[in-house]
Design a protein around this motif. Structure first.
Motif, mmCIF file in Angstrom:
data_model
loop_
_atom_site.group_PDB
_atom_site.id
_atom_site.type_symbol
_atom_site.label_atom_id
_atom_site.label_comp_id
_atom_site.label_asym_id
_atom_site.label_seq_id
_atom_site.Cartn_x
_atom_site.Cartn_y
_atom_site.Cartn_z
ATOM 1 N N PHE A 248 -7.399 -9.911 -67.613
ATOM 2 C CA PHE A 248 -6.557 -8.775 -66.927
ATOM 3 C C PHE A 248 -7.090 -7.649 -66.143
ATOM 4 N N GLY A 249 -6.506 -7.175 -65.066
ATOM 5 C CA GLY A 249 -6.998 -6.065 -64.408
ATOM 6 C C GLY A 249 -6.569 -4.987 -65.034
ATOM 7 N N GLU A 250 -6.938 -3.756 -64.364
ATOM 8 C CA GLU A 250 -6.292 -2.388 -65.013
ATOM 9 C C GLU A 250 -4.894 -2.018 -64.934
ATOM 10 N N LEU B 246 -6.550 -15.550 -70.209
ATOM 11 C CA LEU B 246 -6.331 -14.728 -69.195
ATOM 12 C C LEU B 246 -7.118 -13.298 -69.271
ATOM 13 N N LEU C 297 0.744 -5.664 -64.001
ATOM 14 C CA LEU C 297 -0.637 -6.005 -64.417
ATOM 15 C C LEU C 297 -0.813 -7.394 -63.711
#
Lengths: 115, 114
Positions: free
Chosen positions: A106-108, A104, A91
């Motif tokens: 987050f991406g996938e 933060l 991640l």
């Protein structure tokens, strides 16, 4: 603002091969984090960058792992000589420290399977 | 050692029932506390956060959490659960200041029965 983007989303590789993941953070975010998540566990911190400087690395980040953030924009995480224990979701997250709340985003994630 | 504990690995509730997910932290000072939700195939989404001030914080999707210093807890609540709330929930904390390196709990998987 398209959010944090990670590529590839899935990677299947054979033990011993090298793999590289890319993370494109939210534009203008100055901090970028890498986490690793294995099945049944919460994300574990690997490393983070402030602009292009890598400020901290976890003990989880063995010498087979290397992360870069050239020019303080996108980041890459490379794993050399992959092992089955490297199978996990990787991640990426970004944040804006100094002007925002620092939270933060987050991406996938990029899922790695090592055969 | 600094840590976050989520005592419940898996919780099942009926749709419309109330929900409470537990989170305890171990840290010498008051940390910054967060709840994230992770649906299958999706990234972690921030539900709410506590930095200071009012100990009852409101988040998105009708969630709230209460910080209790005396119990080192930050439990997540929702008065009426929807089927779309089925997901994994993670409690996390960081030291605050300029340090936003998060330490996560192991997560609680929520199943919602119709």
């Amino acid at each position: 603002d398209t959010g944090v983007s990670q590529n590839p989303r899935h990677k299947i590789t054979k033990r011993g091969q090298n793999v590289t993941f890319r993370c494109d953070p939210i534009s203008e975010h100055n901090r970028l984090y890498w986490y690793r998540q294995t099945l049944g566990q919460g994300p574990e911190f690997l490393t983070y960058f402030q602009n292009e400087a890598q400020l901290e690395k976890s003990r989880l980040l063995s010498d087979r792992f290397s992360a870069e953030r050239p020019k303080g924009s996108f980041s890459t995480l490379e794993i050399q000589r992959t092992e089955q224990g490297d199978s996990a979701m990787y991640l990426c997250a970004s944040s804006l420290v100094g002007q925002g709340t620092g939270e933060l985003f987050f991406g996938e994630g990029s899922r790695l399977t090592v055969l | 050692a600094q840590s976050v504990t989520q005592p419940d690995i898996h919780i099942t509730v009926s749709e419309g029932a109330s929900l409470e997910l537990r989170c305890n932290y171990s840290y010498g000072a008051t940390p910054y506390l967060f709840w994230y939700v992770q649906s299958p195939g999706q990234g972690l989404q921030l539900l709410l956060k506590y930095f200071s001030g009012d100990t009852l914080v409101q988040g998105i999707k009708g969630f709230e959490a209460e910080f209790k210093r005396s119990q080192s807890s930050f439990n997540l609540r929702k008065p009426s659960v929807h089927w779309s709330d089925a997901a994994e929930y993670f409690c996390a904390f960081c030291q605050g200041g300029s340090n936003y390196k998060l330490t996560f709990g192991k997560g609680t998987l929520l199943t919602v029965n119709p």
